[in-house]
Design an enzyme around this catalytic site. Structure first.
Site, PDB file in Angstrom:
ATOM      1  N   ASN A 134       0.879  -1.168   0.000  1.00 19.54           N
ATOM      2  CA  ASN A 134       0.000   0.000   0.000  1.00 19.54           C
ATOM      3  C   ASN A 134       0.919   1.221   0.000  1.00 19.54           C
ATOM      4  O   ASN A 134       1.470   1.594   1.028  1.00 19.54           O
ATOM      5  CB  ASN A 134      -0.887  -0.038   1.247  1.00 19.54           C
ATOM      6  CG  ASN A 134      -1.838   1.143   1.310  1.00 19.54           C
ATOM      7  OD1 ASN A 134      -1.775   2.068   0.491  1.00 19.54           O
ATOM      8  ND2 ASN A 134      -2.720   1.135   2.289  1.00 19.54           N
ATOM      9  N   ARG A 152      -2.442  -2.132  -3.550  1.00 21.11           N
ATOM     10  CA  ARG A 152      -3.654  -1.352  -3.353  1.00 21.11           C
ATOM     11  C   ARG A 152      -3.590  -0.156  -4.289  1.00 21.11           C
ATOM     12  O   ARG A 152      -2.617   0.611  -4.268  1.00 21.11           O
ATOM     13  CB  ARG A 152      -3.739  -0.860  -1.915  1.00 21.11           C
ATOM     14  CG  ARG A 152      -4.921   0.047  -1.719  1.00 21.11           C
ATOM     15  CD  ARG A 152      -4.922   0.670  -0.355  1.00 21.11           C
ATOM     16  NE  ARG A 152      -6.095   1.505  -0.227  1.00 21.11           N
ATOM     17  CZ  ARG A 152      -6.102   2.685   0.383  1.00 21.11           C
ATOM     18  NH1 ARG A 152      -4.995   3.157   0.920  1.00 21.11           N
ATOM     19  NH2 ARG A 152      -7.199   3.382   0.468  1.00 21.11           N
ATOM     20  N   HIS A 201     -12.851   2.721   0.006  1.00 13.95           N
ATOM     21  CA  HIS A 201     -12.856   1.613   0.989  1.00 13.95           C
ATOM     22  C   HIS A 201     -13.533   0.369   0.410  1.00 13.95           C
ATOM     23  O   HIS A 201     -14.044  -0.473   1.161  1.00 13.95           O
ATOM     24  CB  HIS A 201     -13.638   1.976   2.282  1.00 13.95           C
ATOM     25  CG  HIS A 201     -13.042   3.067   3.113  1.00 13.95           C
ATOM     26  ND1 HIS A 201     -13.811   4.035   3.715  1.00 13.95           N
ATOM     27  CD2 HIS A 201     -11.759   3.337   3.462  1.00 13.95           C
ATOM     28  CE1 HIS A 201     -13.030   4.860   4.396  1.00 13.95           C
ATOM     29  NE2 HIS A 201     -11.778   4.464   4.250  1.00 13.95           N
ATOM     30  N   GLY A 256     -13.418   4.498  10.480  1.00 12.57           N
ATOM     31  CA  GLY A 256     -12.036   4.705  10.900  1.00 12.57           C
ATOM     32  C   GLY A 256     -11.779   6.197  10.865  1.00 12.57           C
ATOM     33  O   GLY A 256     -12.736   6.988  10.942  1.00 12.57           O
ATOM     34  N   ASN A 257     -10.540   6.569  10.691  1.00  7.43           N
ATOM     35  CA  ASN A 257     -10.224   7.972  10.518  1.00  7.43           C
ATOM     36  C   ASN A 257     -10.964   8.522   9.307  1.00  7.43           C
ATOM     37  O   ASN A 257     -11.589   9.569   9.348  1.00  7.43           O
ATOM     38  CB  ASN A 257      -8.728   8.076  10.286  1.00  7.43           C
ATOM     39  CG  ASN A 257      -8.134   9.116  11.149  1.00  7.43           C
ATOM     40  OD1 ASN A 257      -8.828  10.061  11.542  1.00  7.43           O
ATOM     41  ND2 ASN A 257      -6.865   8.958  11.437  1.00  7.43           N
ATOM     42  N   ARG A 259     -12.206  15.198   8.188  1.00  6.03           N
ATOM     43  CA  ARG A 259     -12.976  15.622   7.003  1.00  6.03           C
ATOM     44  C   ARG A 259     -14.415  15.935   7.393  1.00  6.03           C
ATOM     45  O   ARG A 259     -14.998  15.247   8.220  1.00  6.03           O
ATOM     46  CB  ARG A 259     -12.983  14.514   5.943  1.00  6.03           C
ATOM     47  CG  ARG A 259     -11.624  14.238   5.361  1.00  6.03           C
ATOM     48  CD  ARG A 259     -11.705  13.153   4.283  1.00  6.03           C
ATOM     49  NE  ARG A 259     -10.478  12.396   4.276  1.00  6.03           N
ATOM     50  CZ  ARG A 259     -10.399  11.085   4.083  1.00  6.03           C
ATOM     51  NH1 ARG A 259     -11.489  10.373   3.860  1.00  6.03           N
ATOM     52  NH2 ARG A 259      -9.237  10.497   4.090  1.00  6.03           N
ATOM     53  N   PHE A 290     -10.751   8.945  18.272  1.00  6.19           N
ATOM     54  CA  PHE A 290     -11.914   8.658  19.110  1.00  6.19           C
ATOM     55  C   PHE A 290     -11.548   8.269  20.538  1.00  6.19           C
ATOM     56  O   PHE A 290     -12.368   8.425  21.444  1.00  6.19           O
ATOM     57  CB  PHE A 290     -12.824   7.619  18.449  1.00  6.19           C
ATOM     58  CG  PHE A 290     -13.938   8.275  17.693  1.00  6.19           C
ATOM     59  CD1 PHE A 290     -13.693   8.882  16.472  1.00  6.19           C
ATOM     60  CD2 PHE A 290     -15.213   8.360  18.227  1.00  6.19           C
ATOM     61  CE1 PHE A 290     -14.694   9.545  15.795  1.00  6.19           C
ATOM     62  CE2 PHE A 290     -16.231   9.025  17.558  1.00  6.19           C
ATOM     63  CZ  PHE A 290     -15.978   9.619  16.339  1.00  6.19           C
ATOM     64  N   GLY A 332     -11.258   0.931  12.725  1.00 10.58           N
ATOM     65  CA  GLY A 332     -10.826   1.331  14.072  1.00 10.58           C
ATOM     66  C   GLY A 332     -11.951   1.609  15.060  1.00 10.58           C
ATOM     67  O   GLY A 332     -12.016   0.996  16.124  1.00 10.58           O
ATOM     68  N   ASN A 358     -13.731  -1.073  17.693  1.00 14.02           N
ATOM     69  CA  ASN A 358     -13.280  -0.820  19.082  1.00 14.02           C
ATOM     70  C   ASN A 358     -14.110   0.189  19.845  1.00 14.02           C
ATOM     71  O   ASN A 358     -13.702   0.599  20.933  1.00 14.02           O
ATOM     72  CB  ASN A 358     -11.839  -0.303  19.064  1.00 14.02           C
ATOM     73  CG  ASN A 358     -10.890  -1.322  18.498  1.00 14.02           C
ATOM     74  OD1 ASN A 358     -10.684  -2.366  19.084  1.00 14.02           O
ATOM     75  ND2 ASN A 358     -10.326  -1.023  17.337  1.00 14.02           N
ATOM     76  N   GLU A 362      -8.076  -5.522   4.968  1.00 14.69           N
ATOM     77  CA  GLU A 362      -7.890  -5.156   3.560  1.00 14.69           C
ATOM     78  C   GLU A 362      -6.682  -5.865   2.947  1.00 14.69           C
ATOM     79  O   GLU A 362      -6.720  -6.240   1.785  1.00 14.69           O
ATOM     80  CB  GLU A 362      -7.752  -3.630   3.443  1.00 14.69           C
ATOM     81  CG  GLU A 362      -9.087  -2.934   3.641  1.00 14.69           C
ATOM     82  CD  GLU A 362      -8.989  -1.446   3.935  1.00 14.69           C
ATOM     83  OE1 GLU A 362      -8.588  -1.111   5.063  1.00 14.69           O
ATOM     84  OE2 GLU A 362      -9.300  -0.645   3.060  1.00 14.69           O
TER      85      GLU A 362
END
Ligand code: ADP
Length: 396
Positions: A7, A90, A179, A209-210, A240, A283, A330, A334, A383
């Site tokens: 990646n 990727r 994604h 996730g982020n 974002r 988070f 993420g 979690n 992934e």
């Protein structure tokens, strides 16, 4: 078969060596600060992480250092280069040209390059990674796995914007989604985990996730997803904004005296839960803040969860129903607090939270109660494994 999954970004390169039979990760790590100074992180499974400062003027040197680490006498995962049977890359944007993964050839590289306009930060960097690998491993087959491919099944009504049609014709301005490798992997696994028929099911995947996106997967095909032409659309993310009134751009530009790059920088890097909370994009920090009575952190979490719940509602409408919902990435894997808050909006679907199983971190679990009409699960994404599987399927 051993598959090296790559990646590649503009100054970093993540890698994993995966044994496709056992699906075990043999070694993994990343190269950072390529073109600046260079740092190699390498970890053979079962051993400690090794961090080496090493000059990496280009991606080629970075790949060479990765290979040297992989074949190292003491801590290497393989004996020599011949034990790498294929490389899976990727690739971020395949435009409308790629609806599935492909074996990389000169024609493919040319077609990917033609999509560079659509992902100017990511695609050129991905292609540099491919070129570097080809130089170092000229005889190893390479496969490209696109972030956008899974979403190519979206119907026109879902991918067209309410803009002059000529922008779609001339510039391919439309919704693509990202994604995709994760949405594909998680939706398939969700069906399998619950014993549903993937080809005859209505599923929603929340990849939180982020970067965060949601997709609606009907009968094994993506019919809608929240990210658009770029990964800025949709959910409120780490930094974002997600969906906003487009007129805000002009309003802020005037008030803050910003040009278009300045406004885009705000929307991509200074917004989301980071901008809302003034605390963090992470988070874990927001949850700590919330627990300690930080109202801004609480607000940010509430805005985030509300947007997720609204998108789920929209996708239930788009599919005229839903059989199961998966949380992944993420925060999805979690974050019991986020999952609980989102699920509390979904009572109308006959969903109730199982407070015990919702405590799960990083494992598969059903987190709705046994009598919930729609099952809600945590399904960890992977992934790299998905890319390795696609690679094996194409080169075998
Ligand atoms: P990306 O791949 O887009 O960088 P990830 O999928 O790694 O993102 O997710 C990062 C997010 O997951 C961060 O906001 C992080 O705080 C959150 N996260 C990771 N672990 C936990 C945890 N234990 N509790 C809550 N959030 C977590």
């Amino acid at each position: 078969m051993n598959v090296l999954v790559i990646n590649c970004g503009s100054s970093s390169l993540k890698y994993q060596l995966i044994d496709s039979e056992s699906e075990a990760v043999l070694a993994k790590g990343l190269c950072e600060r390529i073109g600046i100074d260079g740092r190699l992180v390498y970890q053979k499974t079962g051993l400690d992480k090794e961090i080496t400062e090493a000059p990496m003027p280009t991606h080629k040197q970075a790949i060479e250092l990765v290979i040297n680490a992989l074949v190292n006498d003491k801590t290497g995962a393989i004996k020599d280069l011949s034990e790498i049977d294929a490389v899976g890359h990727r690739l971020v944007h395949g435009g409308e040209k790629f609806a599935c993964s492909v074996v990389i050839s000169d024609e493919v590289l040319q077609a990917v390059e033609e999509c560079n306009d659509l992902a100017p930060l990511h695609n050129p960097a991905n292609l540099i990674g491919v070129a570097a690998c080809q130089e170092v491993m000229p005889n190893v087959p390479m496969v490209g796995v696109f972030d956008t491919a899974f979403h190519q099944t979206m119907p026109k009504k879902a991918y067209l914007y309410g803009l002059p049609y000529e922008y779609y014709e001339k510039y391919k301005v439309r919704r693509y989604g990202f994604h995709g490798t994760s949405h594909s992997f998680v939706s398939k696994r969700l069906a399998e985990y619950l014993g549903l028929d993937y080809q005859n099911s209505k599923l929603i995947v929340a990849h939180l996730g982020n970067g965060a996106s949601i997709s609606a997967v009907q009968n094994g095909k993506c019919i809608d997803t929240s990210m658009g032409l770029t990964p800025l659309e949709g959910l409120v993310m780490g930094t974002r904004s997600g969906d906003i009134d487009p007129a805000i751009m002009e309003f802020i530009a005037k008030k803050e005296n910003l040009d278009i790059e300045g406004v885009m920088n705000v929307l991509n890097k200074k917004s989301g839960v980071q901008g809302l909370s003034r605390l963090s994009s992470d988070f874990r920090d927001l949850e700590d803040g919330h627990a300690n009575g930080n109202e801004m952190a609480t607000n940010a979490i509430e805005v985030f969860c509300y947007r997720v719940a609204k998108y789920i509602g929209a996708y239930v409408a788009a599919m005229n129903g839903v059989d199961a919902i998966a949380f992944t990435a993420g925060i999805g894997e979690n974050g019991p607090l986020v999952r609980q808050k989102v699920m509390e909006y979904l009572g109308y679907l006959g969903i109730a939270v199982n407070e015990e199983t919702n405590g799960v971190h990083g494992d598969e679990a059903v987190i709705s109660t046994a009598d919930s009409k729609v099952k809600v699960c945590v399904i960890p994404t992977n992934e790299e494994l998905a890319i390795a599987r696609e690679t094996v399927a194409l080169v075998k």
